[in-house]
Design an enzyme around this catalytic site. Structure first.
Site, mmCIF file in Angstrom:
data_model
loop_
_atom_site.group_PDB
_atom_site.id
_atom_site.type_symbol
_atom_site.label_atom_id
_atom_site.label_comp_id
_atom_site.label_asym_id
_atom_site.label_seq_id
_atom_site.Cartn_x
_atom_site.Cartn_y
_atom_site.Cartn_z
ATOM 1 C CB ALA A 38 -1.259 0.286 1.418
ATOM 2 C CG ASN A 39 4.918 1.093 -0.101
ATOM 3 O OD1 ASN A 39 4.708 -0.526 -0.073
ATOM 4 N ND2 ASN A 39 6.128 1.422 -0.700
ATOM 5 C CB SER A 165 -2.166 -9.047 -14.169
ATOM 6 O OG SER A 165 -1.918 -9.202 -15.141
ATOM 7 C CE1 TYR A 190 3.266 -9.471 -12.307
ATOM 8 C CE2 TYR A 190 1.971 -9.466 -14.586
ATOM 9 C CZ TYR A 190 1.383 -9.177 -12.896
ATOM 10 O OH TYR A 190 0.963 -7.920 -12.815
#
Length: 317
Positions: A38-39, A165, A190
């Protein structure tokens, strides 16, 4: 061209119906959310908007310095923001366990937003021996969710939101080489981790439903976002993609599918959200669909079993 007011109102209404915005997030006073990663990027904007709507938000991230910077930025916009740092390194099961212990002390959890992700790094192993992308993007979140599930399912309105994604469309689980010991293709790994996010969402939803819990599991994806996630993409590719960046979502726009998944009253378990334009690459949020392979219940049950074995976490549902 002359429009009377009534026509203008209709046009405005039509546009509003098409475009979900941050302003559509309902009041969240009294609700508590955990947002991993969340940063920065989409996680940051998700936390920022939830805070602005009155939610208590736990920022799950590794670095205290970065968490403090994020909290300060959010507090500038929302001076009375109820926001704290939750120390969390998803590449470490020990850290995940400590974070869950801390989060379980909260009065309630209304939303666990499994947002953090690593994308196409050079082959790296976590301290537990997992390939980094599968380890962080799937197994770390699987473990965190498992350790919080008791708390989550006590709340009939709670949601687990897994951020996947568009890459999930090319993914499959390589059960014979789970941690890329034989071969490592960054993009394929990924895609595998993001495909795992979807399988996990559907299997978790099936189990919550079976347990007759009101809590639900949903998924979303941000489209194409110009965020820090792409920092491992080689420079030549970045330059080639420059024209495309003009069409990509900002992280604030990319956060909209997550916010819709986490807060919209219309959401039901197993829903999947993404952007509305350019083949789900950009703009706003709406309900979209995953690839047929991700709906394979046998594959989902197998991944669940393997994930329990890998993490040592059994879900009590």
């Amino acid at each position: 061209m002359h429009h009377n007011n009534e026509t203008l109102d209709c046009l405005m209404m039509e546009r509003d119906m098409r475009s979900y915005r941050a302003a559509d997030v309902p009041d969240q006073t009294g609700n508590t959310f955990i947002v991993t990663g969340a940063n920065t990027g989409i996680g940051f904007d998700t936390a920022r908007i939830l805070s602005a709507r009155g939610a208590r938000v736990l920022l799950g991230c590794r670095s205290e310095r970065k968490a403090t910077e994020a909290i300060n930025r959010i507090s500038t916009e929302t001076p009375n923001a109820d926001i704290i740092w939750l120390p969390l390194d998803l590449s470490s099961l020990a850290s995940v366990s400590r974070a869950a212990e801390r989060a379980n002390q909260e009065d309630r959890i209304d939303g666990l937003i499994n947002n953090a992700g690593v994308m196409v790094p050079p082959r790296t192993m976590t301290e537990d021996g997992f390939e980094l992308q599968f380890g962080v993007n799937h197994l770390g979140h699987f473990a965190l969710t498992g350790l919080l599930i008791n708390k989550i399912k006590q709340n009939p309105n709670a949601r687990v939101v897994n951020v996947s994604s568009l890459a999930h469309r090319n993914g499959h689980i390589d059960y014979d080489d789970l941690h890329a010991e034989n071969s490592y293709n960054r993009m394929a790994r990924y895609a595998m981790s993001k495909f795992a996010n979807i399988l996990f969402t559907y299997e978790l939803q099936r189990r919550l439903k079976q347990a007759e819990s009101g809590a639900i599991a949903v998924a979303c994806h941000p489209g194409g976002s110009a965020t820090e996630l792409g920092r491992n993409i080689p420079t030549f590719a970045t330059i080639a993609l420059l024209p495309l960046r003009l069409f990509l979502n900002s992280s604030a726009e990319g956060a909209l599918p997550t916010l819709m998944a986490a807060t919209s009253k219309a959401v039901v378990g197993g829903d999947y959200f993404g952007p509305t334009q350019l083949g789900e690459l950009r703009h706003s949020a709406t309900k979209v669909d995953t690839v047929p392979a991700s709906k394979d219940e046998i594959d989902a049950a197998r991944l669940w079993q393997v994930s329990q074995e890998q993490t040592g976490i059994k879900f009590s549902i």
